[in-house]
Design an enzyme around this catalytic site. Structure first.
Site, PDB file in Angstrom:
ATOM      1  N   THR A 183       0.873  -1.173   0.000  1.00 20.35           N
ATOM      2  CA  THR A 183       0.000   0.000   0.000  1.00 20.35           C
ATOM      3  C   THR A 183       0.909   1.221   0.000  1.00 20.35           C
ATOM      4  OG1 THR A 183      -1.799  -1.093   1.125  1.00 20.35           O
ATOM      5  CG2 THR A 183      -1.628   1.265   1.482  1.00 20.35           C
ATOM      6  N   ASP A 226      -9.734   0.508   4.806  1.00 19.09           N
ATOM      7  CA  ASP A 226      -9.561   1.784   5.515  1.00 19.09           C
ATOM      8  C   ASP A 226      -9.139   2.918   4.586  1.00 19.09           C
ATOM      9  OD1 ASP A 226      -7.098   0.219   5.206  1.00 19.09           O
ATOM     10  OD2 ASP A 226      -6.146   1.968   6.119  1.00 19.09           O
ATOM     11  N   GLY A 233      -6.668  -3.180   7.298  1.00 18.06           N
ATOM     12  CA  GLY A 233      -7.678  -2.136   7.167  1.00 18.06           C
ATOM     13  C   GLY A 233      -8.817  -2.237   8.156  1.00 18.06           C
TER      14      GLY A 233
HETATM   15  C1  LIG Z   1      -0.766  -7.222   5.507  1.00 14.51           C
HETATM   16  C2  LIG Z   1      -0.844  -5.732   5.392  1.00 14.51           C
HETATM   17  C3  LIG Z   1      -0.184  -5.096   6.616  1.00 14.51           C
HETATM   18  C4  LIG Z   1      -0.146  -5.271   4.113  1.00 14.51           C
HETATM   19  C5  LIG Z   1      -0.440  -3.814   3.737  1.00 14.51           C
HETATM   20  N1  LIG Z   1      -1.835  -3.713   3.391  1.00 14.51           N
HETATM   21  C6  LIG Z   1      -2.558  -2.586   3.514  1.00 14.51           C
HETATM   22  O1  LIG Z   1      -2.113  -1.568   3.948  1.00 14.51           O
HETATM   23  C7  LIG Z   1      -4.005  -2.729   3.063  1.00 14.51           C
HETATM   24  C8  LIG Z   1      -4.958  -1.607   3.324  1.00 14.51           C
HETATM   25  N2  LIG Z   1      -4.762  -0.909   4.544  1.00 14.51           N
HETATM   26  C9  LIG Z   1      -6.346  -2.261   3.326  1.00 14.51           C
HETATM   27  O2  LIG Z   1      -6.716  -2.850   4.357  1.00 14.51           O
HETATM   28  O3  LIG Z   1      -7.007  -2.217   2.300  1.00 14.51           O
HETATM   29  C10 LIG Z   1       0.431  -3.440   2.522  1.00 14.51           C
HETATM   30  O4  LIG Z   1      -0.117  -3.347   1.419  1.00 14.51           O
HETATM   31  O5  LIG Z   1       1.617  -3.230   2.704  1.00 14.51           O
END
Ligand SMILES: CC(C)C[C@H](NC(=O)C[C@H](N)C(=O)O)C(=O)O
Length: 309
Positions: free
Chosen positions: A167, A198, A221
């Site tokens: 992200t 989110d 999220g």
């Molecule tokens: C496993 C997670 C910590 C990886 C993280 N994902 C997001 O941040 C997803 C975004 N907040 C949502 O929920 O749509 C990333 O892409 O690095």
């Protein structure tokens, strides 16, 4: 102190062999955004430029390179917010768009709404002359491999989720003291069709207020939304906490209250900035004065001259 831009490239775990690409991507985005600020450009122009570059970079989970939903398709979320008048724009579950962050900005600038979703967002895009791109242009071999691996019966869902990071987001303060944030994502691997995370939700994926500061978030999220992480951190700053302390308080609350992990980039109106995460890693870069700062793992903080290439 002003101006400053801080960029992140996701809180998910990243295989060692992909870490260099990720660091190179955030550094390039921070440099490009910073040169806009140095040229007298606005913080909004700077964060949209940084996030657009990261969306175009296949190593991140946004735009091209987005994780795939349960059907193997790409649905993306993005937000921008302008701290001067608290204007914001977002798109959720949008498809076939190369740069969702730019569409979010058009929602802010050209509609009286704060968020457009799914087909409505795509209809708005075509009305604005934003080209529709084939879904295949957003899917990489890597994202397809992760998705297939995730579907195998013995897959460990946590390992799979953490294996794909990226992200992207940015916060900036420009020479006039205007503060902006932008965040863009493909969401969570194997998410249900229509799932909205989110990122496009104001106060969760990001928030900007010239009076307080700005935050862009990444992480799980559903946990981020439970604590409205971006606004929670700004609340602590309103109470007098520093950018670092407020970011840590917000992340610690999310961890203890809902077992959520994530990361944030934070700025205040004077140009103080912080990069904090409760995940094992988050690729990030910041540019201020003549220095580029960057890192990936906890405690890592490298610097180089902004003019060195
Ligand atoms: C496993 C997670 C910590 C990886 C993280 N994902 C997001 O941040 C997803 C975004 N907040 C949502 O929920 O749509 C990333 O892409 O690095």
């Amino acid at each position: 102190m002003l101006p400053v831009v801080v960029v992140h490239g996701g809180a998910g775990q990243i295989p060692k062999e992909r870490s260099e690409m990720s660091t190179a991507g955030v550094c390039r985005a921070a440099r490009a955004a910073y040169s806009i600020l140095q040229g007298g450009g606005s913080s909004m122009d700077a964060v949209v430029e940084a996030v657009s570059l990261l969306e175009n970079d296949p190593s991140f989970n946004a735009g091209c390179g987005s994780v795939l939903n349960v059907k193997g398709e790409v649905e993306m979320d993005a937000i921008v917010m302008d701290g001067k008048m608290l204007r914001s724009g977002a798109v959720s579950a949008v498809r076939n768009i190369a740069n969702p962050v730019q569409l979010a900005r058009l929602v802010m600038d050209k509609t009286s709404h704060a968020c457009l979703t799914a087909e409505g967002a795509n209809q708005f895009a075509s009305a604005m002359g934003v080209p529709s791109v084939p879904q295949e242009s957003l899917i990489t071999e890597y994202s397809q491999m992760r998705w297939k691996k995730n579907l195998t019966p013995d897959a460990d869902p946590v390992e799979c989720q953490m294996g794909k990071m990226g992200t992207v987001g940015a916060v900036a303060v420009d020479g006039e003291g205007n503060i902006s944030c932008a965040t863009s994502t493909g969401g969570m691997l194997n998410k249900m069709e229509g799932r909205v995370g989110d990122t496009p939700c104001i106060g969760s994926g990001g928030y900007a207020d010239n009076n307080i500061g700005a935050v862009s978030t990444t992480g799980h999220g559903e946990a981020i939304m439970k604590v409205t992480l971006a606004r929670l951190i700004l609340f602590h700053m309103e109470q007098g906490q520093s950018v670092e302390a407020a970011s840590d308080l917000g992340l610690a609350y999310m961890r203890s209250r809902v077992h959520g992990l994530g990361g944030v980039v934070t700025v205040d109106p004077r140009g103080h900035w912080a990069v904090r995460f409760s995940s094992r890693q988050m690729s990030w870069a910041a540019a201020q004065k003549d220095t580029l700062h960057y890192g990936l793992y906890t405690g890592e903080h490298y610097t180089q001259s902004i003019n060195a290439h």
